[in-house]
Design a protein around this motif. Structure first.
Motif, PDB file in Angstrom:
ATOM      1  N   MET A 269      10.638 -13.965  -4.010  1.00  0.00           N
ATOM      2  CA  MET A 269       9.913 -13.550  -2.807  1.00  0.00           C
ATOM      3  C   MET A 269       9.804 -12.025  -2.770  1.00  0.00           C
ATOM      4  N   SER A 270       8.619 -11.493  -2.525  1.00  0.00           N
ATOM      5  CA  SER A 270       8.406 -10.057  -2.530  1.00  0.00           C
ATOM      6  C   SER A 270       9.093  -9.395  -1.347  1.00  0.00           C
ATOM      7  N   THR A 271       9.731  -8.261  -1.621  1.00  0.00           N
ATOM      8  CA  THR A 271      10.356  -7.486  -0.555  1.00  0.00           C
ATOM      9  C   THR A 271       9.497  -6.299  -0.143  1.00  0.00           C
ATOM     10  N   LEU A 272       8.318  -6.149  -0.775  1.00  0.00           N
ATOM     11  CA  LEU A 272       7.439  -5.045  -0.426  1.00  0.00           C
ATOM     12  C   LEU A 272       6.811  -5.253   0.944  1.00  0.00           C
ATOM     13  N   ARG A 273       6.715  -4.190   1.684  1.00  0.00           N
ATOM     14  CA  ARG A 273       6.001  -4.247   2.959  1.00  0.00           C
ATOM     15  C   ARG A 273       4.501  -4.410   2.697  1.00  0.00           C
ATOM     16  N   PRO A 274       3.760  -4.918   3.667  1.00  0.00           N
ATOM     17  CA  PRO A 274       2.301  -4.961   3.508  1.00  0.00           C
ATOM     18  C   PRO A 274       1.745  -3.546   3.407  1.00  0.00           C
ATOM     19  N   SER A 275       0.612  -3.409   2.742  1.00  0.00           N
ATOM     20  CA  SER A 275      -0.034  -2.107   2.678  1.00  0.00           C
ATOM     21  C   SER A 275      -0.478  -1.672   4.067  1.00  0.00           C
ATOM     22  N   PRO A 276      -0.299  -0.397   4.405  1.00  0.00           N
ATOM     23  CA  PRO A 276      -0.799   0.086   5.697  1.00  0.00           C
ATOM     24  C   PRO A 276      -2.307   0.314   5.700  1.00  0.00           C
ATOM     25  N   ILE A 277      -2.953   0.220   4.533  1.00  0.00           N
ATOM     26  CA  ILE A 277      -4.393   0.470   4.439  1.00  0.00           C
ATOM     27  C   ILE A 277      -5.171  -0.766   4.874  1.00  0.00           C
ATOM     28  N   THR A 278      -6.177  -0.524   5.716  1.00  0.00           N
ATOM     29  CA  THR A 278      -7.052  -1.599   6.196  1.00  0.00           C
ATOM     30  C   THR A 278      -8.483  -1.333   5.739  1.00  0.00           C
ATOM     31  N   PRO A 279      -9.087  -2.258   4.994  1.00  0.00           N
ATOM     32  CA  PRO A 279     -10.495  -2.062   4.618  1.00  0.00           C
ATOM     33  C   PRO A 279     -11.415  -2.441   5.774  1.00  0.00           C
ATOM     34  N   THR A 280     -12.493  -1.692   5.934  1.00  0.00           N
ATOM     35  CA  THR A 280     -13.496  -2.054   6.940  1.00  0.00           C
ATOM     36  C   THR A 280     -14.635  -2.848   6.313  1.00  0.00           C
ATOM     37  N   VAL A 281     -14.475  -3.241   5.043  1.00  0.00           N
ATOM     38  CA  VAL A 281     -15.455  -4.083   4.355  1.00  0.00           C
ATOM     39  C   VAL A 281     -14.802  -5.411   4.008  1.00  0.00           C
ATOM     40  N   ASP A 282     -15.647  -6.410   3.777  1.00  0.00           N
ATOM     41  CA  ASP A 282     -15.195  -7.734   3.363  1.00  0.00           C
ATOM     42  C   ASP A 282     -15.548  -7.908   1.889  1.00  0.00           C
ATOM     43  N   PHE A 283     -14.543  -7.959   1.031  1.00  0.00           N
ATOM     44  CA  PHE A 283     -14.792  -8.029  -0.410  1.00  0.00           C
ATOM     45  C   PHE A 283     -15.400  -9.360  -0.845  1.00  0.00           C
ATOM     46  N   GLU A 284     -15.410 -10.345   0.039  1.00  0.00           N
ATOM     47  CA  GLU A 284     -15.947 -11.665  -0.302  1.00  0.00           C
ATOM     48  C   GLU A 284     -17.345 -11.902   0.260  1.00  0.00           C
ATOM     49  N   ARG A 285     -17.911 -10.928   0.937  1.00  0.00           N
ATOM     50  CA  ARG A 285     -19.214 -11.118   1.584  1.00  0.00           C
ATOM     51  C   ARG A 285     -20.343 -10.625   0.701  1.00  0.00           C
ATOM     52  N   ASP A 286     -21.405 -11.402   0.581  1.00  0.00           N
ATOM     53  CA  ASP A 286     -22.572 -10.997  -0.201  1.00  0.00           C
ATOM     54  C   ASP A 286     -23.329  -9.870   0.490  1.00  0.00           C
ATOM     55  N   GLY A 287     -24.065  -9.122  -0.321  1.00  0.00           N
ATOM     56  CA  GLY A 287     -24.860  -8.015   0.199  1.00  0.00           C
ATOM     57  C   GLY A 287     -24.226  -6.679  -0.133  1.00  0.00           C
TER      58      GLY A 287
ATOM     59  N   ASP B 208       5.426   2.317   1.666  1.00  0.00           N
ATOM     60  CA  ASP B 208       6.139   3.148   2.631  1.00  0.00           C
ATOM     61  C   ASP B 208       6.414   4.542   2.070  1.00  0.00           C
ATOM     62  N   GLY B 209       5.605   4.970   1.110  1.00  0.00           N
ATOM     63  CA  GLY B 209       5.802   6.257   0.455  1.00  0.00           C
ATOM     64  C   GLY B 209       4.929   7.342   1.053  1.00  0.00           C
ATOM     65  N   THR B 210       4.589   8.323   0.226  1.00  0.00           N
ATOM     66  CA  THR B 210       3.696   9.397   0.642  1.00  0.00           C
ATOM     67  C   THR B 210       2.265   8.856   0.766  1.00  0.00           C
ATOM     68  N   VAL B 211       1.372   9.678   1.283  1.00  0.00           N
ATOM     69  CA  VAL B 211      -0.026   9.270   1.395  1.00  0.00           C
ATOM     70  C   VAL B 211      -0.577   8.879   0.021  1.00  0.00           C
ATOM     71  N   THR B 212      -0.305   9.682  -1.001  1.00  0.00           N
ATOM     72  CA  THR B 212      -0.798   9.379  -2.353  1.00  0.00           C
ATOM     73  C   THR B 212      -0.208   8.065  -2.862  1.00  0.00           C
ATOM     74  N   GLU B 213       1.081   7.853  -2.645  1.00  0.00           N
ATOM     75  CA  GLU B 213       1.729   6.616  -3.088  1.00  0.00           C
ATOM     76  C   GLU B 213       1.181   5.397  -2.349  1.00  0.00           C
ATOM     77  N   LYS B 214       0.830   5.552  -1.081  1.00  0.00           N
ATOM     78  CA  LYS B 214       0.254   4.441  -0.316  1.00  0.00           C
ATOM     79  C   LYS B 214      -1.122   4.057  -0.854  1.00  0.00           C
ATOM     80  N   ILE B 215      -1.924   5.065  -1.240  1.00  0.00           N
ATOM     81  CA  ILE B 215      -3.233   4.761  -1.828  1.00  0.00           C
ATOM     82  C   ILE B 215      -3.050   4.047  -3.162  1.00  0.00           C
ATOM     83  N   ALA B 216      -2.136   4.556  -3.995  1.00  0.00           N
ATOM     84  CA  ALA B 216      -1.873   3.920  -5.292  1.00  0.00           C
ATOM     85  C   ALA B 216      -1.406   2.486  -5.111  1.00  0.00           C
ATOM     86  N   ASP B 217      -0.534   2.252  -4.161  1.00  0.00           N
ATOM     87  CA  ASP B 217      -0.033   0.901  -3.888  1.00  0.00           C
ATOM     88  C   ASP B 217      -1.166  -0.046  -3.515  1.00  0.00           C
ATOM     89  N   TYR B 218      -2.115   0.438  -2.714  1.00  0.00           N
ATOM     90  CA  TYR B 218      -3.238  -0.419  -2.317  1.00  0.00           C
ATOM     91  C   TYR B 218      -4.083  -0.802  -3.528  1.00  0.00           C
TER      92      TYR B 218
END
Length: 333
Positions: free
Chosen positions: A1-19, A121-131
């Protein structure tokens, strides 16, 4: 079971939507001038039904511009009717660095291309890399990351992939390099591969392709043309975008060992003795570093440790001890 927290980054796009969707990867970032602020990383998704997924990135280092110029353009112009599958475009991956025009982030001095797998839960750069590590790379079949020399290096324009233990994966990557059709195509060796985006993608079994297109902290008309034409060629080669690959002649290069690289041992003013793309013989002086603290002192000579051609050179006129001075490559094929 993963112990990683969820990413704090939220996409405003839907990767499964056509168009076509233009939005952001929103990363909360509380700071002095915005208590509940966010880093808003531009993202575009172009999708048309099922098929392969390409993840296209630029601005991994914020002072490299051919990638962002090509990718902002393709995000604006790519017609979903020409697409079979999905194209995810992040033109400025390390967005804080891109906005500052610096290699690393002005927020945390993070080098995106040495920050993988990142931390939620790292720096801003680490959070982007994690996402990217946990959310975007797993979606991709082919990953294309644009680079150039930034403010401190200048390269002959090449597209590249790495030699890999998995020869099937390697063959696919070099086929994509050939499709890109840059003036030069490189079998690349890294001298500092730990934490790289490249490594993260390749360890997942993805087809990973990159470039070095010029440098000097700017772009040229030629290198932007190479980037724009080349990325469409790769998407056509992958069967994601309709149309035929527009091939042109490319010279294959190889970086066979650490002898390709030369480094300054003293501070000073650098004099390039060989221009980009010119032949170099083993033992030849490729650069001289002139002491500037007083007159009358002889320059340090930087000699090639192999024969080949000059693929990259230090760009600014002043150099510091430890800076990469030159990179050689061997013409093959």
């Amino acid at each position: 079971m993963s112990t990683l927290r969820p990413s704090p980054i939220t996409p405003t796009v839907d990767f499964e939507r056509d168009g076509v969707q233009h939005g952001f990867l929103r990363l909360p970032y509380s700071r002095d001038d915005s208590a509940w602020g966010s880093v808003m990383i531009p993202v575009c998704v172009v999708r048309n039904g099922k098929g392969s997924t390409a993840l296209l990135t630029g601005g991994n280092h914020g002072d490299e511009y051919e990638g962002p110029l090509a990718l902002y353009e393709i995000a604006r112009t790519l017609d979903p009717k020409q697409v079979s599958g999905t194209v995810i475009i992040v033109p400025a991956m390390n967005y804080p660095a891109f906005r500052a025009g610096t290699r690393t982030s002005p927020i945390d001095k993070g080098n995106m291309n040495r920050s993988f797998p990142g931390r939620p839960d790292g720096t801003v750069t680490e959070k982007i890399a994690d996402y990217f590590q946990r959310e975007l790379l797993p979606r991709a079949d082919i990953v294309f990351d644009f680079h150039s020399g930034g403010k401190t290096l200048d390269f002959v324009p090449f597209c590249a992939a790495h030699t890999l233990p998995d020869k099937v994966q390697e063959k696919k990557a070099f086929a994509a390099v050939e499709a890109f059709s840059a003036p030069f195509s490189m079998r690349m060796t890294e001298i500092d591969a730990v934490g790289m985006y490249d490594t993260a993608a390749e360890e997942m079994g993805k087809v990973f392709v990159t470039t070095e297109l010029g440098g000097g902290g700017t772009s040229r008309a030629e290198t932007v043309r190479i980037a724009r034409r080349g990325i469409l060629n790769v998407l056509r080669h992958a069967g994601i975008v309709d149309g035929a690959v527009e091939k042109s002649r490319t010279q294959w290069l190889d970086m066979p060992s650490a002898d390709c690289f030369a480094f300054a041992e003293d501070d000073g003013m650098i004099e390039t003795m060989v221009d980009l793309g010119e032949p170099v013989e083993d033992g030849q002086v490729v650069a001289r570093i002139h002491p500037v603290g007083r007159t009358g002192q002889a320059p340090q000579e930087i000699r090639a440790r192999m024969s080949g051609l000059l693929a990259a050179r230090h760009f600014p006129g002043l150099v510091k001890a430890g800076d990469c001075v030159s990179v050689l490559a061997v013409a093959v094929g």
